[in-house]
Enzyme design. Sequence first.
Site, PDB file in Angstrom:
ATOM      1  N   LYS A  23       1.413  -0.972   0.133  1.00  0.00           N
ATOM      2  CA  LYS A  23      -0.145  -0.113   0.046  1.00  0.00           C
ATOM      3  C   LYS A  23       0.315   1.227  -0.126  1.00  0.00           C
ATOM      4  CE  LYS A  23      -1.543   1.660   3.934  1.00  0.00           C
ATOM      5  NZ  LYS A  23      -1.502   3.193   4.073  1.00  0.00           N
ATOM      6  N   ASN A  24       1.977   1.137   0.888  1.00  0.00           N
ATOM      7  CA  ASN A  24       2.946   2.608   1.095  1.00  0.00           C
ATOM      8  C   ASN A  24       3.841   2.638  -0.095  1.00  0.00           C
ATOM      9  OD1 ASN A  24       1.420   2.563   3.481  1.00  0.00           O
ATOM     10  ND2 ASN A  24       3.166   2.407   4.944  1.00  0.00           N
ATOM     11  N   ARG A  93      -5.047  10.613   4.975  1.00  0.00           N
ATOM     12  CA  ARG A  93      -4.194  11.261   5.203  1.00  0.00           C
ATOM     13  C   ARG A  93      -2.556  11.220   4.244  1.00  0.00           C
ATOM     14  NH1 ARG A  93      -1.287  13.946   8.645  1.00  0.00           N
ATOM     15  NH2 ARG A  93       0.700  13.636   7.403  1.00  0.00           N
ATOM     16  N   CYS A 117      -4.492  12.175  13.151  1.00  0.00           N
ATOM     17  CA  CYS A 117      -5.444  11.467  12.939  1.00  0.00           C
ATOM     18  C   CYS A 117      -5.447  10.175  13.608  1.00  0.00           C
ATOM     19  CB  CYS A 117      -4.308  10.373  11.742  1.00  0.00           C
ATOM     20  SG  CYS A 117      -3.517   9.808  11.614  1.00  0.00           S
ATOM     21  N   ARG A 122       0.583  14.640  13.866  1.00  0.00           N
ATOM     22  CA  ARG A 122       0.811  14.188  12.135  1.00  0.00           C
ATOM     23  C   ARG A 122       1.088  15.566  11.538  1.00  0.00           C
ATOM     24  NH1 ARG A 122      -0.836   8.220   9.907  1.00  0.00           N
ATOM     25  NH2 ARG A 122       0.657   8.242   8.506  1.00  0.00           N
ATOM     26  N   PRO A 123       2.195  16.272  11.425  1.00  0.00           N
ATOM     27  CA  PRO A 123       2.559  18.093  11.394  1.00  0.00           C
ATOM     28  C   PRO A 123       2.826  17.175   9.498  1.00  0.00           C
ATOM     29  CG  PRO A 123       3.983  17.763  12.244  1.00  0.00           C
ATOM     30  CD  PRO A 123       3.225  16.618  12.707  1.00  0.00           C
ATOM     31  N   ILE A 124       2.340  18.926   8.851  1.00  0.00           N
ATOM     32  CA  ILE A 124       2.842  18.318   7.490  1.00  0.00           C
ATOM     33  C   ILE A 124       4.747  19.394   7.206  1.00  0.00           C
ATOM     34  CG2 ILE A 124       1.171  17.290   6.378  1.00  0.00           C
ATOM     35  CD1 ILE A 124       0.436  19.767   5.031  1.00  0.00           C
ATOM     36  N   ASP A 307       4.746   0.612  12.254  1.00  0.00           N
ATOM     37  CA  ASP A 307       3.319  -0.019  11.256  1.00  0.00           C
ATOM     38  C   ASP A 307       3.663  -2.217  11.644  1.00  0.00           C
ATOM     39  OD1 ASP A 307       2.820   1.839   9.989  1.00  0.00           O
ATOM     40  OD2 ASP A 307       3.172   1.226   8.427  1.00  0.00           O
ATOM     41  N   ILE A 329       8.362   6.765  16.678  1.00  0.00           N
ATOM     42  CA  ILE A 329       8.152   7.139  15.311  1.00  0.00           C
ATOM     43  C   ILE A 329       6.539   8.581  15.916  1.00  0.00           C
ATOM     44  CG2 ILE A 329       7.587   7.061  13.162  1.00  0.00           C
ATOM     45  CD1 ILE A 329      10.005   6.032  13.674  1.00  0.00           C
ATOM     46  N   ARG A 399      -8.541  -0.256   4.962  1.00  0.00           N
ATOM     47  CA  ARG A 399      -6.982   0.538   4.584  1.00  0.00           C
ATOM     48  C   ARG A 399      -6.657  -0.274   3.802  1.00  0.00           C
ATOM     49  NH1 ARG A 399      -5.252   4.045   8.290  1.00  0.00           N
ATOM     50  NH2 ARG A 399      -3.767   4.246   6.053  1.00  0.00           N
TER      51      ARG A 399
HETATM   52  C1  UD1 Z   1       4.498   6.670   5.809  1.00  0.00           C
HETATM   53  C2  UD1 Z   1       3.528   5.639   6.046  1.00  0.00           C
HETATM   54  C3  UD1 Z   1       3.137   4.983   7.335  1.00  0.00           C
HETATM   55  C4  UD1 Z   1       4.209   4.977   8.675  1.00  0.00           C
HETATM   56  C5  UD1 Z   1       5.750   6.106   8.791  1.00  0.00           C
HETATM   57  C6  UD1 Z   1       6.759   5.467   9.314  1.00  0.00           C
HETATM   58  C7  UD1 Z   1       3.014   5.541   3.975  1.00  0.00           C
HETATM   59  C8  UD1 Z   1       1.700   6.265   3.126  1.00  0.00           C
HETATM   60  N1  UD1 Z   1       2.270   6.189   4.866  1.00  0.00           N
HETATM   61  O1  UD1 Z   1       3.761   7.980   6.948  1.00  0.00           O
HETATM   62  O2  UD1 Z   1       2.526   4.280   7.622  1.00  0.00           O
HETATM   63  O3  UD1 Z   1       4.071   4.416  10.062  1.00  0.00           O
HETATM   64  O4  UD1 Z   1       5.321   6.181   7.419  1.00  0.00           O
HETATM   65  O5  UD1 Z   1       7.696   4.320   8.893  1.00  0.00           O
HETATM   66  O6  UD1 Z   1       3.871   5.296   3.884  1.00  0.00           O
HETATM   67  N2  UD1 Z   1       6.366  14.420  10.922  1.00  0.00           N
HETATM   68  C9  UD1 Z   1       7.046  15.908  11.524  1.00  0.00           C
HETATM   69  N3  UD1 Z   1       6.346  16.550  10.432  1.00  0.00           N
HETATM   70  C10 UD1 Z   1       6.350  16.700   8.521  1.00  0.00           C
HETATM   71  C11 UD1 Z   1       6.407  14.894   8.730  1.00  0.00           C
HETATM   72  C12 UD1 Z   1       6.535  14.067   9.216  1.00  0.00           C
HETATM   73  O7  UD1 Z   1       6.935  16.132  11.929  1.00  0.00           O
HETATM   74  O8  UD1 Z   1       6.123  17.411   8.117  1.00  0.00           O
HETATM   75  C13 UD1 Z   1       7.078  13.239  12.200  1.00  0.00           C
HETATM   76  C14 UD1 Z   1       5.532  12.426  11.762  1.00  0.00           C
HETATM   77  O9  UD1 Z   1       4.048  13.073  12.859  1.00  0.00           O
HETATM   78  C15 UD1 Z   1       6.082  10.894  12.465  1.00  0.00           C
HETATM   79  C16 UD1 Z   1       6.714  11.008  11.769  1.00  0.00           C
HETATM   80  O10 UD1 Z   1       7.563  12.518  11.057  1.00  0.00           O
HETATM   81  O11 UD1 Z   1       5.936  11.400  14.195  1.00  0.00           O
HETATM   82  C17 UD1 Z   1       7.440   9.695  10.592  1.00  0.00           C
HETATM   83  O12 UD1 Z   1       6.403  10.723   9.273  1.00  0.00           O
HETATM   84  P1  UD1 Z   1       6.652  10.463   7.979  1.00  0.00           P
HETATM   85  O13 UD1 Z   1       7.884   9.043   8.118  1.00  0.00           O
HETATM   86  O14 UD1 Z   1       6.097  11.612   7.459  1.00  0.00           O
HETATM   87  O15 UD1 Z   1       5.747   9.000   7.634  1.00  0.00           O
HETATM   88  P2  UD1 Z   1       4.067   9.426   6.786  1.00  0.00           P
HETATM   89  O16 UD1 Z   1       5.265  10.101   5.252  1.00  0.00           O
HETATM   90  O17 UD1 Z   1       3.214   9.681   7.166  1.00  0.00           O
END
Ligand code: UD1
Length: 418
Positions: A23-24, A93, A117, A122-124, A307, A329, A399
């Site tokens: 999926k990812n 998300r 979520c 999960r900030p961006i 995961d 994480i 999902r």
């Molecule tokens: C992806 C995976 C998810 C997996 C995760 C970590 C997909 C669709 N999902 O999620 O299944 O659990 O990687 O391996 O591929 N963070 C920030 N700011 C940001 C982005 C991230 O603070 O702008 C933090 C997140 O809140 C979290 C950590 O970084 O605590 C890891 O997030 P990230 O690696 O971005 O995970 P996803 O891409 O959302």
Amino acid sequence: MGEKLVIQGGRRLEGELSVQGSKNSALPILAAAVVTGGSSIIKNCPRLTDVDAASRILEYLGCKVARTGDTLIVDSSGICRSDIPEKLMHEMRSSIVFLGAILARFGNAVVSTPGGCEIGLRPINIHLSALEALGAEITELHGRLYCSCGNGLRGAKITLSFPSVGATENIMLAAVTAKGTTTIINAAREPEIVDLACFLNGCGAKIKGSGEGIITIEGVSGLNNYEHTVIPDRIVASTYMTAAAVTGGRVTLNNIITEHLNPVLSIYEKAGCTIKTSGESLEIKAPCRLGSIGAVRTMPYPGFPTDSQAAAMVMASTAQGTSVIIENIFENRFKHVGELVRMGAKIMVENIVAVVEGVPRLHGVETEAADLRGGAALVLAGLAAEGETTVRGLHHIDRGCQSFENNLRLLGAEIKRC
Ligand code: UD1
């Protein structure tokens, strides 16, 4: 009330399964299809509600999407919109990964902030500051992100404060057709990043270093059509390995990439399972009672995946001895603990640390999934438990796990959806 899974626990799982596509990997590759401007054939694309949500976004943007079995064909030549409505963004998300792709294609994009979520805030911020470094101007108004880059995207050197998977993907998507060279320092190294790079390079992109901490992307003027096979889902593979482990079973998994499972193999071995690998297959044979899994820390790849943390906790719950699980994480990823404790598990949580004292047997109760991997873990706990377990909240599990109960039934589980 919605559907539920009803499990009669205590059956030893035995047999052979083929593991679904990841999926990812599939989700960012579907976003990448936007950038190509042509026809992408994506094989081994799992049948999941998250993939359906990505397909709805593609169709809204003006792409043609057709599925035949496990193959999805996306034609983005007629794409005509650069916005994603809030409703579609909130279905999944990870739809934020479309932002980099739409920006690359149109030079502007309007999407919603995905918000928190089940597993954390999960900030961006890392995604947005990276896109700004590539030349995007981003304004947030009432939960909508308005992004434009008047002079087009330009390559840049970007250092990530954390190796975010989604941010690394967004940068790759935005940078493939940007002017000049982009370097991502402290990039995520997950196999899904490598798969996205393989897809994009197949389309004519020039990406080097995926799977390593530094990725270099030399912008190209355009991409072409490509046919790609999505990698096997390493998280789903470890879910079925755990199903075998907690039922004292013996299961062979086919269509896997063994190397991608290296970060999880040691916990099964530590717990007393025997693992034999051969080509694209792996056999796991579990003892009658598992031993402790020791101390497990979730980390970015090649560390232990967050995961797989919930499934590891089910193993620890029924093992002989005490195990410790540290979730590094996501800040809210112990939601399955309350339900496991109701099933008789002995788990103490303090902040990011869970101490699990194994018990000889869990017992079946009515449970509710709070998130995807935690929900799958409750099913695993139900397989190991005495008596009947029900799991509700199946929309979370659907999902990410394709034909979950059918596959478990093939292995001898007594499980039905009703
Ligand atoms: C992806 C995976 C998810 C997996 C995760 C970590 C997909 C669709 N999902 O999620 O299944 O659990 O990687 O391996 O591929 N963070 C920030 N700011 C940001 C982005 C991230 O603070 O702008 C933090 C997140 O809140 C979290 C950590 O970084 O605590 C890891 O997030 P990230 O690696 O971005 O995970 P996803 O891409 O959302």
